[in-house]
Design a protein around this motif. Structure first.
Motif, PDB file in Angstrom:
ATOM      1  N   LEU A 134     -34.791  13.727   3.132  1.00 11.64           N
ATOM      2  CA  LEU A 134     -35.719  13.289   2.083  1.00 11.64           C
ATOM      3  C   LEU A 134     -36.987  14.108   2.207  1.00 11.64           C
ATOM      4  O   LEU A 134     -37.684  14.052   3.216  1.00 11.64           O
ATOM      5  CB  LEU A 134     -36.030  11.794   2.225  1.00 11.64           C
ATOM      6  N   THR A 135     -37.292  14.876   1.183  1.00 11.13           N
ATOM      7  CA  THR A 135     -38.445  15.773   1.282  1.00 11.13           C
ATOM      8  C   THR A 135     -39.138  15.870  -0.077  1.00 11.13           C
ATOM      9  O   THR A 135     -38.922  15.047  -0.960  1.00 11.13           O
ATOM     10  CB  THR A 135     -37.976  17.159   1.807  1.00 11.13           C
ATOM     11  N   ALA A 136     -39.966  16.916  -0.229  1.00 13.86           N
ATOM     12  CA  ALA A 136     -40.695  17.110  -1.493  1.00 13.86           C
ATOM     13  C   ALA A 136     -39.969  18.153  -2.328  1.00 13.86           C
ATOM     14  O   ALA A 136     -39.246  19.004  -1.811  1.00 13.86           O
ATOM     15  CB  ALA A 136     -42.117  17.579  -1.201  1.00 13.86           C
ATOM     16  N   SER A 137     -40.167  18.109  -3.624  1.00 12.46           N
ATOM     17  CA  SER A 137     -39.544  19.066  -4.538  1.00 12.46           C
ATOM     18  C   SER A 137     -40.028  20.486  -4.224  1.00 12.46           C
ATOM     19  O   SER A 137     -41.193  20.690  -3.891  1.00 12.46           O
ATOM     20  CB  SER A 137     -39.913  18.694  -5.976  1.00 12.46           C
ATOM     21  N   SER A 138     -39.107  21.459  -4.318  1.00 13.76           N
ATOM     22  CA  SER A 138     -39.448  22.832  -3.947  1.00 13.76           C
ATOM     23  C   SER A 138     -38.743  23.814  -4.877  1.00 13.76           C
ATOM     24  O   SER A 138     -37.566  23.629  -5.172  1.00 13.76           O
ATOM     25  CB  SER A 138     -39.008  23.094  -2.506  1.00 13.76           C
ATOM     26  N   PRO A 139     -39.422  24.863  -5.346  1.00 15.48           N
ATOM     27  CA  PRO A 139     -38.787  25.791  -6.290  1.00 15.48           C
ATOM     28  C   PRO A 139     -37.942  26.827  -5.565  1.00 15.48           C
ATOM     29  O   PRO A 139     -38.323  27.953  -5.404  1.00 15.48           O
ATOM     30  CB  PRO A 139     -39.986  26.454  -6.964  1.00 15.48           C
ATOM     31  N   GLU A 140     -36.752  26.452  -5.124  1.00 15.98           N
ATOM     32  CA  GLU A 140     -35.864  27.399  -4.454  1.00 15.98           C
ATOM     33  C   GLU A 140     -35.026  28.178  -5.461  1.00 15.98           C
ATOM     34  O   GLU A 140     -34.125  28.904  -5.087  1.00 15.98           O
ATOM     35  CB  GLU A 140     -34.927  26.630  -3.501  1.00 15.98           C
ATOM     36  N   GLY A 141     -35.247  27.932  -6.743  1.00 19.09           N
ATOM     37  CA  GLY A 141     -34.492  28.672  -7.741  1.00 19.09           C
ATOM     38  C   GLY A 141     -33.485  27.829  -8.486  1.00 19.09           C
ATOM     39  O   GLY A 141     -32.820  28.297  -9.382  1.00 19.09           O
ATOM     40  N   ALA A 142     -33.358  26.552  -8.113  1.00 15.43           N
ATOM     41  CA  ALA A 142     -32.422  25.662  -8.811  1.00 15.43           C
ATOM     42  C   ALA A 142     -33.096  24.318  -9.025  1.00 15.43           C
ATOM     43  O   ALA A 142     -34.194  24.068  -8.536  1.00 15.43           O
ATOM     44  CB  ALA A 142     -31.150  25.489  -7.990  1.00 15.43           C
ATOM     45  N   ARG A 152     -47.741  22.401  -4.351  1.00 18.25           N
ATOM     46  CA  ARG A 152     -46.293  22.475  -4.163  1.00 18.25           C
ATOM     47  C   ARG A 152     -45.863  22.894  -2.767  1.00 18.25           C
ATOM     48  O   ARG A 152     -44.757  22.559  -2.321  1.00 18.25           O
ATOM     49  CB  ARG A 152     -45.694  23.430  -5.198  1.00 18.25           C
ATOM     50  N   PHE A 153     -46.710  23.647  -2.091  1.00 19.95           N
ATOM     51  CA  PHE A 153     -46.357  24.100  -0.735  1.00 19.95           C
ATOM     52  C   PHE A 153     -47.471  23.772   0.243  1.00 19.95           C
ATOM     53  O   PHE A 153     -47.767  24.542   1.148  1.00 19.95           O
ATOM     54  CB  PHE A 153     -46.109  25.615  -0.710  1.00 19.95           C
ATOM     55  N   GLY A 154     -48.083  22.626   0.032  1.00 16.16           N
ATOM     56  CA  GLY A 154     -49.273  22.271   0.813  1.00 16.16           C
ATOM     57  C   GLY A 154     -49.043  22.335   2.307  1.00 16.16           C
ATOM     58  O   GLY A 154     -49.864  22.892   3.049  1.00 16.16           O
ATOM     59  N   GLY A 155     -47.912  21.772   2.774  1.00 13.64           N
ATOM     60  CA  GLY A 155     -47.636  21.745   4.213  1.00 13.64           C
ATOM     61  C   GLY A 155     -47.581  23.133   4.800  1.00 13.64           C
ATOM     62  O   GLY A 155     -48.225  23.439   5.805  1.00 13.64           O
ATOM     63  N   LEU A 156     -46.846  24.013   4.150  1.00 15.03           N
ATOM     64  CA  LEU A 156     -46.681  25.378   4.649  1.00 15.03           C
ATOM     65  C   LEU A 156     -47.988  26.158   4.534  1.00 15.03           C
ATOM     66  O   LEU A 156     -48.390  26.861   5.466  1.00 15.03           O
ATOM     67  CB  LEU A 156     -45.577  26.069   3.834  1.00 15.03           C
ATOM     68  N   PHE A 157     -48.658  26.020   3.393  1.00 17.82           N
ATOM     69  CA  PHE A 157     -49.903  26.754   3.157  1.00 17.82           C
ATOM     70  C   PHE A 157     -50.962  26.365   4.192  1.00 17.82           C
ATOM     71  O   PHE A 157     -51.644  27.217   4.751  1.00 17.82           O
ATOM     72  CB  PHE A 157     -50.392  26.476   1.737  1.00 17.82           C
ATOM     73  N   ARG A 158     -51.070  25.046   4.450  1.00 14.35           N
ATOM     74  CA  ARG A 158     -52.046  24.595   5.461  1.00 14.35           C
ATOM     75  C   ARG A 158     -51.668  25.115   6.848  1.00 14.35           C
ATOM     76  O   ARG A 158     -52.506  25.557   7.620  1.00 14.35           O
ATOM     77  CB  ARG A 158     -52.129  23.067   5.485  1.00 14.35           C
ATOM     78  N   ALA A 159     -50.375  25.070   7.153  1.00 10.30           N
ATOM     79  CA  ALA A 159     -49.923  25.498   8.486  1.00 10.30           C
ATOM     80  C   ALA A 159     -50.267  26.964   8.742  1.00 10.30           C
ATOM     81  O   ALA A 159     -50.642  27.337   9.857  1.00 10.30           O
ATOM     82  CB  ALA A 159     -48.416  25.287   8.600  1.00 10.30           C
TER      83      ALA A 159
END
Length: 603
Positions: free
Chosen positions: A174-182, A526-533
């Motif tokens: 269970l995670t957040a929506s992500s634009p992986e292309g689909a 949309r990528f808050g976790g990664l961007f902050r990290a």
């Protein structure tokens, strides 16, 4: 001395008994594979997960009356005495083929209704019926063996990855929506009314976060969920991938680590078929120009070539006029060794028309004939036709086909034509695994519908040249020329893995997304976790993901990925066995604060 008490159901499995067991009293349990009546003597093939044993019941056997009632797929327990098979009846293809079990007692543990799909043999049956009764389909010897082979392959992958110093980390479902292309599969939250989780299209962000967390080498046999239309080489809904990420690496390090892992895996399960060693590295642009595809089947020796100049100013007005009018127009040739007959050329022309094309120009060369044959050759003359033959290294008895226009519009069709020529002329070496890296993918592509720049592959990849290259590319044309540290692994015409070196610098990430029309606030959202990290010390990192089902399909000789999955959906993304998707009860919808709105009727 009293005989040892037998287990309630079995003392041996149906694959265990050998000649050394002759004279033993044993107990087997399993499924009745088939019953044969040979002049009043019943032969029962008893099957379980481990194998098959022949059981005999004659009229003198106390088990004969029950044996006469048995039908296919009944589950039974059989007691009996192991004996040698009579001379001339040994089955050398069965591990248990030297013995048979003389039945003394049979107990029916579970009867079976008449079968909707057969288990014995391999008759063709509608796929939807097989999927509806998948538990019966999985009893078939071939399918059972494929599933067990899949487990062997994933065991081997795990062993190889552990040997390379990788650790297997589970990541959230269970995670957040992500634009992986689909499209994502969304999961409504009961606690947070009106909000949704998403099932992961891939563990992309989590595996990058693991690198930022300092774990260095990650892998996982990861479930991935994508709401995509089904295809023969892609399971609808869910699939598994070998997901990999490594810290402090450049592209070459990923190649040096993963190429031996995949090569070794293929060699282990190739059953003697040759496997490419020292994979070629083919730039994306070269793959498109030579093969018309970024996942070329390299078992096909045909390589296309640009023959534009031979048609410039020629008497073949269709091509010559195209070249004159449009600076982007090119003429590509598809060589067809041994295809030099009018019948074959006409057949290819008809095929092209069935693909929605106006046709397929061709030249073929016959023994003792100057220039070439066919309308194209007549129009351009013998000198140009001979020059084309020379450029393509062709000879008498060969042919060449031509596609024309802007390559961006025709390269896919040209690739299909190359495949078709190779198959029709039996040029494809079916008996090997041809692996390669496809490298230097475009970082961006042009979205014609929205008239804007989009990411062409993974938005988290590093552009070649880094942030400086993004700064230097100021025009759309320059940006579309940018390449990414993005790569695929291809095998026999399938993309089996995709990966990249990641863009781990927050400022460069903002620049890259900005060019694709996504501002800093969108990246943050949309990528808050990664961007902050990335703002707290991120190592350079890269990785890849390989499709488990595609690899298993290739190694087992399957035609579709549905064959290698336990309980797949059908081609309409429906689970016929469980009846999914299904409607939710009104109470469930109320708890989730959801109301279903019927889709508008078309027309």
């Amino acid at each position: 001395m009293a005989e040892a008490k037998l287990h309630r159901y079995r003392s041996h499995t149906c694959g265990a008994l050998r000649k050394t067991d002759v004279g033993s009293h044993v107990r087997l349990s399993g499924w009745v594979h088939r019953v044969r009546d040979h002049g009043g003597v019943l032969f029962i093939d008893l099957r379980d997960h481990y194998g098959l044993t022949q059981v005999v019941a004659d009229p003198d056997s106390p088990a004969f009356k029950v044996a006469e009632t048995l039908r296919s797929e009944w589950v039974v327990r059989i007691d009996g005495k192991v004996r040698d098979r009579p001379e001339g009846t040994v089955n050398s293809e069965l591990p248990t083929g030297e013995i048979e079990l003389y039945a003394t007692e049979i107990e029916v543990l579970s009867a079976a209704k008449e079968l909707p799909v057969p288990v014995f043999g391999e008759p063709e049956y509608p796929e939807d019926l097989r999927l509806q009764y998948r538990f019966l389909d999985l009893r078939r010897e071939t399918l059972h063996a494929i599933i067990m082979k899949r487990l062997e392959i994933t065991r081997s992958i795990r062993r190889r990855m552990h040997d390379e110093g990788f650790n297997e980390f589970p990541t959230p479902i269970l995670t957040a929506s992500s634009p992986e292309g689909a499209r994502d599969f969304l999961v409504p939250s009961r606690i947070h009314a009106g909000k949704f989780y998403a099932l992961p299209q891939a563990p992309q962000q989590y595996k990058q976060l693991l690198m930022v967390s300092g774990f260095d080498r990650y892998f996982q046999i990861a479930p991935c969920f994508r709401d995509e239309d089904p295809r023969a080489d892609r399971l609808p809904g869910e699939f598994y991938q070998l997901d990999v990420e490594m810290s402090f690496v450049e592209q070459e390090d990923v190649f040096a680590t993963m190429e031996p892992v995949i090569t070794g895996l293929f060699e282990e399960f190739a059953e003697g078929k040759p496997v490419t060693k020292g994979w070629p590295r083919i730039p994306y642009d070269t793959a498109i120009a030579k093969y018309g595809s970024d996942k070329p089947d390299l078992r096909n020796p045909i390589e296309m070539a640009d023959v534009t100049e031979h048609f410039r100013g020629s008497g073949f007005k269709v091509f010559a006029g195209m070249i004159e009018k449009d600076p982007k127009a090119r003429i590509w040739a598809i060589p067809a060794p041994t295809g030099g007959s009018r019948a074959f050329c006409d057949r290819m022309n008809s095929w092209a028309q069935s693909e929605g094309q106006p046709g397929l120009g061709y030249i073929f060369w016959r023994e003792g004939e100057e220039g070439g044959a066919g309308p194209v050759a007549k129009n351009i003359g013998p000198e140009r036709a001979t020059a084309i033959k020379s450029q393509l290294s062709l000879k008498e008895g060969d042919a060449a086909f031509f596609v024309a226009g802007n390559p961006a519009n025709f390269y896919k069709f040209a690739g299909l034509a190359r495949d078709r020529v190779g198959q029709e002329l039996k040029l494809v070496d079916e008996n090997r695994f041809a692996l390669a890296w496809i490298v230097d993918f475009p970082f961006y592509e042009w979205n014609e519908e929205e008239k804007k720049i989009d990411f062409s592959h993974n938005p988290f990849s590093m552009p070649q040249g880094g942030g400086e290259a993004l700064d230097a590319a100021t025009t759309t044309e320059e940006r579309l020329k940018l390449k990414a540290y993005q790569y695929d692994i291809v095998c026999n015409g399938y993309e089996i893995a995709s990966g990249g070196v990641r863009n781990h610098k927050p400022n460069d990430m903002i620049k890259a997304f900005g060019i694709a029309g996504l501002g800093p606030e969108v990246v943050e959202q949309r990528f808050g976790g990664l961007f902050r990290a990335f703002q707290y010390g991120a190592p350079p990192h890269g990785g890849m993901a390989a499709g488990i089902e595609r690899i298993v399909m290739l190694l087992t000789g399957g035609k579709t990925v549905r064959e290698v999955a336990l309980f797949p959906m059908n081609q309409q993304a429906a689970d016929l066995l469980m009846g999914a998707p299904s409607e939710a009860a009104p109470k469930q919808l109320r708890e989730l604060s959801i109301r279903v709105v019927a889709p508008e009727k078309k027309g």
